[in-house]
Design an enzyme around this catalytic site. Structure first.
Site, PDB file in Angstrom:
ATOM      1  CD  GLN A 176       0.930  -3.625  -6.119  1.00 20.61           C
ATOM      2  OE1 GLN A 176       0.074  -2.191  -5.345  1.00 20.61           O
ATOM      3  NE2 GLN A 176      -1.223  -4.244  -5.943  1.00 20.61           N
ATOM      4  N   GLY A 209      -6.003  -5.159   3.864  1.00 18.03           N
ATOM      5  CA  GLY A 209      -4.847  -4.398   4.266  1.00 18.03           C
ATOM      6  C   GLY A 209      -4.763  -3.213   5.087  1.00 18.03           C
ATOM      7  NE  ARG A 210      -9.166  -0.225   3.590  1.00 19.07           N
ATOM      8  CZ  ARG A 210     -10.286   0.119   3.239  1.00 19.07           C
ATOM      9  NH1 ARG A 210     -10.990   1.741   2.746  1.00 19.07           N
ATOM     10  NH2 ARG A 210     -11.032  -0.664   2.563  1.00 19.07           N
ATOM     11  CG  ASN A 270      -7.760  -6.516  -1.403  1.00 23.62           C
ATOM     12  OD1 ASN A 270      -7.977  -5.975  -1.910  1.00 23.62           O
ATOM     13  ND2 ASN A 270      -7.402  -6.902  -0.480  1.00 23.62           N
ATOM     14  N   GLY A 271     -10.990  -7.033   0.546  1.00 24.95           N
ATOM     15  CA  GLY A 271     -11.127  -6.061   0.798  1.00 24.95           C
ATOM     16  C   GLY A 271     -12.325  -5.888   1.723  1.00 24.95           C
ATOM     17  N   GLY A 272     -12.132  -5.224   2.695  1.00 28.22           N
ATOM     18  CA  GLY A 272     -12.516  -5.341   3.799  1.00 28.22           C
ATOM     19  C   GLY A 272     -12.494  -5.809   4.736  1.00 28.22           C
ATOM     20  CG  MET A 318      -1.942  -1.043   1.280  1.00 35.81           C
ATOM     21  SD  MET A 318      -2.860  -1.072   2.168  1.00 35.81           S
ATOM     22  CE  MET A 318      -2.613  -1.687   3.633  1.00 35.81           C
ATOM     23  CB  CYS A 336      -3.941   1.756  -8.696  1.00 38.85           C
ATOM     24  SG  CYS A 336      -3.505   2.956  -7.039  1.00 38.85           S
TER      25      CYS A 336
END
Ligand SMILES: Cc1cc2nc3c(=O)[nH]c(=O)nc-3n(C[C@H](O)[C@H](O)[C@H](O)COP(=O)(O)O)c2cc1C
Length: 319
Positions: A53, A216-217, A194-196, A1, A83
């Site tokens: 990446q 990620g976050r 991925n995601g949330g 990230m 992205c």
């Protein structure tokens, strides 16, 4: 990230889990080929397994960047097709490549031919008005045929017009079942969701359907979560007894950096999210935000911040 998972951030993450695969920030192929390589993509041996990446859309340039990454010792090269930032679109790479699976396949084929390590792709469900099922399944088939070793799917579309990158990580709705369906259509080919994903319990639930989960976050904002990865997801002992032992080990890495002239804040900025729910967390954060940012701040500031934190987690934060 970008701006988050730099080399220093990955050092502390690796102290918390031996097994999770770490990813660099996206680096453009041009930067890898023409830029200050050691500064951009150098990393310590202790960080394996780690993936580089890349961003780009020019097959030969990406192939060269992949070769350089492999020579640096990366375990995987990942091509960013997710992205949505304007800067990225103007360079014709990132999420807008969801519209150009044939070009992405050419990029992949060139990269795969250039290196012996796995080359993977990260994508969205689609962009703008694309039908997500058709876009995702078509894109996946193209990159698989071109030799992609796995596909990481950020399970939402990206809106290239009208949404900021930040909104594009929150507003387009998540569609996990579509990613599960993609997995059902590719029984052997690894699909990573991925995601949330906010907790290891959620990750475990997804792992019933897919081969991997990328966080990620949640991992960045609460790195202590990574201490549970080895025991809960891999059935192995964690690398350290607790977060305080990891920070003690991290201090040695920070000390080396300070000796090289790096700033304390370059390291501690990745750790502001630690200790939520523990007594003393607010004082810890205040010291990091006010004292660790000063030029010349030393390890004693970091130690003083950590010393503010009560070792027993508050009940509310305990799992
Ligand atoms: C500050 C920030 C920078 C990001 N940079 C990248 C990047 O360089 N490459 C990438 O593939 N995704 C990037 N992302 C997107 C994340 O990898 C991920 O796909 C997204 O945040 C959804 O997953 P999450 O909910 O687990 O965070 C970034 C996200 C954030 C918040």
């Amino acid at each position: 990230m970008m701006d988050w998972t730099d080399r220093r951030c990955r050092s502390v993450h690796r102290l918390l889990t031996r097994r999770a695969r770490l990813y660099t920030e996206m680096v453009t192929a041009d930067a890898v080929v023409f830029g200050p390589r050691e500064r951009l993509i150098g990393f310590e041996d202790a960080q394996h397994p780690v993936a580089l990446q890349l961003g780009g859309a020019e097959p030969q340039r990406l192939a060269e960047a992949a070769r350089i990454g492999a020579d640096f010792g990366y375990d995987e090269i990942n091509l960013n097709c997710g992205c949505p930032s304007d800067r990225v679109q103007s360079g014709r790479f990132g999420a807008c490549l969801m519209r150009e699976p044939a070009l992405v396949a050419d990029c992949l084929a060139a990269m795969v031919a250039a290196v012996r390590i796995p080359v993977t792709v990260k994508c969205r469900l689609g962009v703008d008005e694309q039908d997500p099922r058709a876009a995702l399944f078509g894109f996946a088939a193209a990159v698989k045929a071109a030799g992609a070793a796995a596909l990481v799917v950020h399970a939402r579309k990206a809106w290239l017009e009208g949404l900021s990158p930040k909104d594009n990580r929150a507003i387009p709705p998540l569609d996990y079942p579509l990613v599960y369906e993609l997995k059902d259509a590719h029984s052997v080919w690894p699909i990573v969701l991925n995601g949330g994903v906010a907790s290891l319990e959620e990750a475990s639930a997804h792992l019933v359907h897919v081969d991997g989960v990328m966080m990620g976050r949640a991992a960045y904002q609460n790195p202590e979560l990574l201490l549970g990865v080895d025991p809960k997801l891999f059935g192995e002992a964690p690398p350290v007894a607790d977060i305080f032992a990891a920070l003690e080990a991290f201090m040695a890495i920070v000390a080396e950096g300070l000796e090289r002239g790096e700033r304390l804040h370059d390291f501690t900025r990745h750790l502001h999210g630690l200790f939520a729910g523990r007594r003393g967390a607010r004082r810890y954060r205040r010291i990091l935000a006010t004292e660790a940012i000063r030029r010349g701040a030393g390890l004693a500031v970091f130690r003083a911040a950590v010393a503010e934190v009560e070792r027993e987690p508050a009940l509310a934060a305990a799992e």
